[in-house]
Scaffold this motif. Structure first.
Motif, PDB file in Angstrom:
ATOM      1  N   TRP A 103      -8.795  -4.947   6.743  1.00 10.85           N
ATOM      2  CA  TRP A 103      -7.598  -4.481   6.054  1.00 10.85           C
ATOM      3  C   TRP A 103      -6.514  -5.552   6.140  1.00 10.85           C
ATOM      4  O   TRP A 103      -6.091  -5.918   7.248  1.00 10.85           O
ATOM      5  N   VAL A 104      -6.032  -6.033   5.035  1.00 12.74           N
ATOM      6  CA  VAL A 104      -4.907  -6.959   5.016  1.00 12.74           C
ATOM      7  C   VAL A 104      -3.617  -6.148   5.023  1.00 12.74           C
ATOM      8  O   VAL A 104      -3.376  -5.326   4.128  1.00 12.74           O
ATOM      9  N   ARG A 105      -2.792  -6.369   6.051  1.00 11.84           N
ATOM     10  CA  ARG A 105      -1.545  -5.623   6.221  1.00 11.84           C
ATOM     11  C   ARG A 105      -0.447  -6.277   5.377  1.00 11.84           C
ATOM     12  O   ARG A 105      -0.047  -7.423   5.624  1.00 11.84           O
ATOM     13  N   LEU A 106       0.024  -5.549   4.394  1.00 12.46           N
ATOM     14  CA  LEU A 106       1.062  -6.027   3.488  1.00 12.46           C
ATOM     15  C   LEU A 106       2.433  -5.624   4.010  1.00 12.46           C
ATOM     16  O   LEU A 106       2.635  -4.469   4.413  1.00 12.46           O
ATOM     17  N   ALA A 107       3.379  -6.538   4.035  1.00 10.57           N
ATOM     18  CA  ALA A 107       4.755  -6.212   4.395  1.00 10.57           C
ATOM     19  C   ALA A 107       5.445  -5.592   3.189  1.00 10.57           C
ATOM     20  O   ALA A 107       5.446  -6.165   2.104  1.00 10.57           O
ATOM     21  N   VAL A 108       6.013  -4.405   3.364  1.00 12.02           N
ATOM     22  CA  VAL A 108       6.702  -3.716   2.277  1.00 12.02           C
ATOM     23  C   VAL A 108       8.102  -3.333   2.741  1.00 12.02           C
ATOM     24  O   VAL A 108       8.376  -3.248   3.940  1.00 12.02           O
ATOM     25  N   SER A 109       8.965  -3.074   1.802  1.00 12.34           N
ATOM     26  CA  SER A 109      10.340  -2.724   2.131  1.00 12.34           C
ATOM     27  C   SER A 109      10.428  -1.332   2.737  1.00 12.34           C
ATOM     28  O   SER A 109       9.737  -0.404   2.298  1.00 12.34           O
ATOM     29  N   ALA A 110      11.282  -1.185   3.740  1.00 12.09           N
ATOM     30  CA  ALA A 110      11.563   0.126   4.317  1.00 12.09           C
ATOM     31  C   ALA A 110      12.710   0.760   3.526  1.00 12.09           C
ATOM     32  O   ALA A 110      13.793   0.190   3.441  1.00 12.09           O
ATOM     33  N   ILE A 111      12.456   1.902   2.943  1.00  9.19           N
ATOM     34  CA  ILE A 111      13.460   2.606   2.147  1.00  9.19           C
ATOM     35  C   ILE A 111      13.696   3.971   2.783  1.00  9.19           C
ATOM     36  O   ILE A 111      12.806   4.814   2.824  1.00  9.19           O
ATOM     37  N   ASN A 112      14.886   4.182   3.315  1.00 11.14           N
ATOM     38  CA  ASN A 112      15.255   5.465   3.908  1.00 11.14           C
ATOM     39  C   ASN A 112      14.324   5.863   5.051  1.00 11.14           C
ATOM     40  O   ASN A 112      13.983   7.023   5.205  1.00 11.14           O
ATOM     41  N   GLY A 151       7.499   2.555   7.303  1.00  7.53           N
ATOM     42  CA  GLY A 151       8.472   2.821   8.355  1.00  7.53           C
ATOM     43  C   GLY A 151       8.406   4.264   8.812  1.00  7.53           C
ATOM     44  O   GLY A 151       8.107   5.169   8.035  1.00  7.53           O
ATOM     45  N   SER A 152       8.697   4.496  10.073  1.00  9.26           N
ATOM     46  CA  SER A 152       8.572   5.822  10.654  1.00  9.26           C
ATOM     47  C   SER A 152       9.698   6.750  10.203  1.00  9.26           C
ATOM     48  O   SER A 152      10.841   6.319  10.036  1.00  9.26           O
ATOM     49  N   GLN A 153       9.349   8.024  10.035  1.00 10.77           N
ATOM     50  CA  GLN A 153      10.302   9.060   9.609  1.00 10.77           C
ATOM     51  C   GLN A 153      10.997   8.634   8.314  1.00 10.77           C
ATOM     52  O   GLN A 153      12.211   8.472   8.241  1.00 10.77           O
ATOM     53  N   THR A 154      10.191   8.472   7.263  1.00 12.51           N
ATOM     54  CA  THR A 154      10.696   8.118   5.938  1.00 12.51           C
ATOM     55  C   THR A 154      11.097   9.400   5.214  1.00 12.51           C
ATOM     56  O   THR A 154      10.269  10.279   4.992  1.00 12.51           O
ATOM     57  N   GLY A 155      12.358   9.479   4.831  1.00 10.16           N
ATOM     58  CA  GLY A 155      12.893  10.744   4.325  1.00 10.16           C
ATOM     59  C   GLY A 155      12.594  11.041   2.876  1.00 10.16           C
ATOM     60  O   GLY A 155      12.641  12.197   2.454  1.00 10.16           O
ATOM     61  N   THR A 156      12.311  10.025   2.073  1.00 10.48           N
ATOM     62  CA  THR A 156      12.075  10.218   0.637  1.00 10.48           C
ATOM     63  C   THR A 156      10.825   9.466   0.217  1.00 10.48           C
ATOM     64  O   THR A 156      10.494   8.413   0.784  1.00 10.48           O
ATOM     65  N   PRO A 157      10.125   9.961  -0.804  1.00  6.27           N
ATOM     66  CA  PRO A 157       8.841   9.356  -1.175  1.00  6.27           C
ATOM     67  C   PRO A 157       8.929   8.077  -1.978  1.00  6.27           C
ATOM     68  O   PRO A 157       7.898   7.450  -2.225  1.00  6.27           O
ATOM     69  N   ASP A 158      10.125   7.655  -2.395  1.00  9.48           N
ATOM     70  CA  ASP A 158      10.206   6.453  -3.224  1.00  9.48           C
ATOM     71  C   ASP A 158       9.744   5.208  -2.488  1.00  9.48           C
ATOM     72  O   ASP A 158       9.343   4.218  -3.115  1.00  9.48           O
ATOM     73  N   ALA A 159       9.757   5.235  -1.150  1.00  8.83           N
ATOM     74  CA  ALA A 159       9.248   4.092  -0.389  1.00  8.83           C
ATOM     75  C   ALA A 159       7.774   3.840  -0.710  1.00  8.83           C
ATOM     76  O   ALA A 159       7.332   2.689  -0.819  1.00  8.83           O
ATOM     77  N   TYR A 160       7.004   4.909  -0.869  1.00  6.08           N
ATOM     78  CA  TYR A 160       5.580   4.758  -1.185  1.00  6.08           C
ATOM     79  C   TYR A 160       5.388   4.246  -2.602  1.00  6.08           C
ATOM     80  O   TYR A 160       4.489   3.442  -2.865  1.00  6.08           O
ATOM     81  N   SER A 161       6.229   4.695  -3.512  1.00  7.72           N
ATOM     82  CA  SER A 161       6.142   4.221  -4.891  1.00  7.72           C
ATOM     83  C   SER A 161       6.387   2.714  -4.951  1.00  7.72           C
ATOM     84  O   SER A 161       5.652   1.969  -5.610  1.00  7.72           O
ATOM     85  N   THR A 162       7.412   2.249  -4.244  1.00  3.02           N
ATOM     86  CA  THR A 162       7.719   0.824  -4.213  1.00  3.02           C
ATOM     87  C   THR A 162       6.580   0.037  -3.570  1.00  3.02           C
ATOM     88  O   THR A 162       6.177  -1.026  -4.057  1.00  3.02           O
ATOM     89  N   ALA A 163       6.048   0.545  -2.458  1.00  5.31           N
ATOM     90  CA  ALA A 163       4.961  -0.146  -1.765  1.00  5.31           C
ATOM     91  C   ALA A 163       3.706  -0.231  -2.628  1.00  5.31           C
ATOM     92  O   ALA A 163       3.023  -1.264  -2.646  1.00  5.31           O
TER      93      ALA A 163
END
Length: 392
Positions: free
Chosen positions: A133-142, A179-191
């Motif tokens: 598995w290649v670990r991709l760095a993604v932005s933490a949003i909320n 990121g841990s305890q992500t409050g909104t799902p847009d972080a997954y959309s961006t990732a």
């Protein structure tokens, strides 16, 4: 282990000297069933969140068979679970840990550098049966605890690493963590958009996608979007990937599976104004409250309180001699709370047990199984609300 109807029943029965962990395995089982029913892939429990045999047993009983492990001791512990599929998802591993894990049957490894890829291949004898598995760095949003600064690769180096890993992997995956305890799902959309661009940029076909953890739990100061909203966004993002029809999915929930499954029952040893001195603290199970500012639900136990009595904010101080043993809160409890009272601190199943230490000779706990619902819940029509924190 003794089973009781609630924490209040414990205080009615005895007045424990040590702090008490109140386990709710049924809450862990309910959370696991929700993920297994709603996520379209493997659900790999993040073992680091809580390794209590009672909670692991509840997750297993609900159907969890995949486990995200991040160290050799976790692997050695989880390897005793029948039919377990272990994924060594720490991107930086010692050579000894890789060799030992491979000898114990682990075939799934994450990485975020060419050095780590080389290390894995050398330590497994250039094995031909690896899931990489290649670990991709993604932005933490909320997210409450961002993780992208320590691990992950992005841009052209990520594309190059994906090409090199493809050449040696039996199955190739991409993974990330929002990121841990992500409050909104847009972080997954961006990732997932980042994953899409990586696949196009590298020209490599992947076999697997692990969307990591980060799924939230509820706390008095955090009311995240419903988990179903997260699933809708994730599935929609996956549908946009060029490999959507030939990809095996995975996720790594930790907090979301066990946060509701454990609480802490403490005694007030002294009160000074709105400061309560209790018999556990930041060197014990309240690390997140002290160092990350988490606020947990609280409920007075063992005596009735006038319904008109106001709830007031308190700060908590732990039992050690260290002045950083301080949980600012605010934690809402009845104004009359006094030395000798007990109260329950809820929704502490994620990471609290794992982090607790023995500084100053503290850190010993009694344990009971509690049969009542957690104070706050993310799950289903029977999800509970925060009860009046006044009395039993």
């Amino acid at each position: 282990m003794e089973k009781l109807s609630s924490a209040s029943a414990l205080i009615e029965k005895c007045r424990p000297e040590r702090p008490v962990r109140g386990l709710r395995p049924h809450a862990a089982g309910r959370a696991a069933r929700w993920f297994l029913e709603n996520f379209p892939g493997d659900v790999a429990y993040a073992y680091k969140a809580n390794s209590s045999v009672f909670l692991i047993g509840a997750l297993y009983g609900a159907g969890i068979r995949h486990f995200d492990v991040a160290s050799l001791p976790e692997i050695e512990d989880a390897a005793t679970i029948p039919d377990a599929h272990l994924h060594f998802m720490h991107p930086v591993k010692s050579r000894h840990a890789i060799r030992r894990a491979y000898d114990m049957g682990v075939r799934s490894f994450s990485l975020d550098s060419e050095d780590e890829l080389r290390k894995i291949m050398e330590c497994t004898g250039n094995a031909k049966d690896l899931i990489l598995w290649v670990r991709l760095a993604v932005s933490a949003i909320n997210s409450r605890i961002p993780l992208e600064h320590k691990f992950g690769i992005y841009g052209q180096p990520a594309a190059d690493l994906l090409v090199k890993a493809r050449q040696v992997a039996l199955e190739l995956g991409v993974t990330f963590h929002v990121g841990s305890q992500t409050g909104t799902p847009d972080a997954y959309s961006t990732a997932l958009g980042d994953v899409h661009r990586l696949i196009v940029q590298s020209g490599v076909m992947i076999d697997r996608l692990d969307i990591g953890g980060g799924f939230p739990s509820r706390y008095p100061d955090s009311d995240p979007a419903p988990l179903q909203d997260f699933m809708k966004v994730i599935i929609a993002g996956i549908e946009q990937l060029p490999v959507k029809d030939n990809i095996k999915l995975a996720c790594e929930p930790g907090r979301a599976l066990v946060a509701e499954a454990e609480s802490l029952i403490v005694r007030v040893d002294a009160r000074r104004g709105n400061n309560l001195y209790i018999n556990d603290g930041s060197y014990g199970m309240l690390f997140d409250a002290a160092h990350l500012g988490f606020i947990f639900p609280t409920k007075l136990l063992g005596r009735d309180v006038d319904p008109s009595e106001p709830l007031v904010p308190f700060e908590l101080w732990g039992p050690t001699c260290d002045s950083i043993d301080h949980m600012k809160g605010p934690f809402l409890l009845p104004a009359s709370i006094a030395e000798g009272d007990y109260f329950e601190i809820g929704n502490m199943g994620a990471y609290a047990r794992a982090i607790a230490g023995r500084f100053n000779g503290y850190g010993e706990y009694d344990e009971v199984i509690l049969l009542d619902p957690p104070m706050l819940s993310m799950y289903g029509a029977d999800a509970t609300e925060l009860p009046a924190a006044r009395s039993r």
